[in-house]
Motif scaffolding. Structure first.
Motif, mmCIF file in Angstrom:
data_model
loop_
_atom_site.group_PDB
_atom_site.id
_atom_site.type_symbol
_atom_site.label_atom_id
_atom_site.label_comp_id
_atom_site.label_asym_id
_atom_site.label_seq_id
_atom_site.Cartn_x
_atom_site.Cartn_y
_atom_site.Cartn_z
ATOM 1 N N UNK A 74 -22.062 -11.473 -14.040
ATOM 2 C CA UNK A 74 -21.060 -10.455 -13.708
ATOM 3 C C UNK A 74 -20.685 -10.542 -12.227
ATOM 4 N N UNK A 75 -21.662 -10.754 -11.350
ATOM 5 C CA UNK A 75 -21.381 -10.881 -9.917
ATOM 6 C C UNK A 75 -20.517 -12.112 -9.665
ATOM 7 N N UNK A 76 -20.789 -13.186 -10.361
ATOM 8 C CA UNK A 76 -19.993 -14.406 -10.189
ATOM 9 C C UNK A 76 -18.552 -14.183 -10.666
ATOM 10 N N UNK A 77 -18.394 -13.509 -11.801
ATOM 11 C CA UNK A 77 -17.037 -13.214 -12.287
ATOM 12 C C UNK A 77 -16.272 -12.338 -11.297
ATOM 13 N N UNK A 78 -16.964 -11.344 -10.708
ATOM 14 C CA UNK A 78 -16.311 -10.488 -9.711
ATOM 15 C C UNK A 78 -15.896 -11.299 -8.489
#
Length: 86
Positions: A74-78
């Motif tokens: 999720x952090x990478x997608x953000x």
């Protein structure tokens, strides 16, 4: 067989191995000359202490690892969405 603390020594493991081999040999004799489709299932080995089917799929460690991986994704997608990562 075995100590009360659930730990097996070499003698107990060797005895279990012999028992497993005898069970398989008896199974093979019983199924001799029988079509494979009509044979019974082979015997499962004796359950030994410390040797299991592996960790539970829902063990706390695996749940934590799964949650951590989802948070990293999720952090990478953000970061990709905000342009920090191209």
């Amino acid at each position: 067989m075995g100590e009360t603390d659930g730990v097996w020594g070499l003698q107990e493991h060797l005895t279990a191995l012999v028992v497993d081999e005898l069970r398989v040999a008896n199974w093979q004799r019983g199924n001799e000359g029988v079509k494979p489709s009509k044979q019974t299932k082979p015997p499962k080995p004796m359950v030994r202490p410390g040797v299991g089917r592996g960790r539970d799929k829902n063990s706390p460690e695996r749940i934590a690892k799964r949650r951590s991986a989802l948070e990293r994704a999720a952090a990478r997608r953000r970061a990709i969405a905000s342009g920090e990562i191209t």
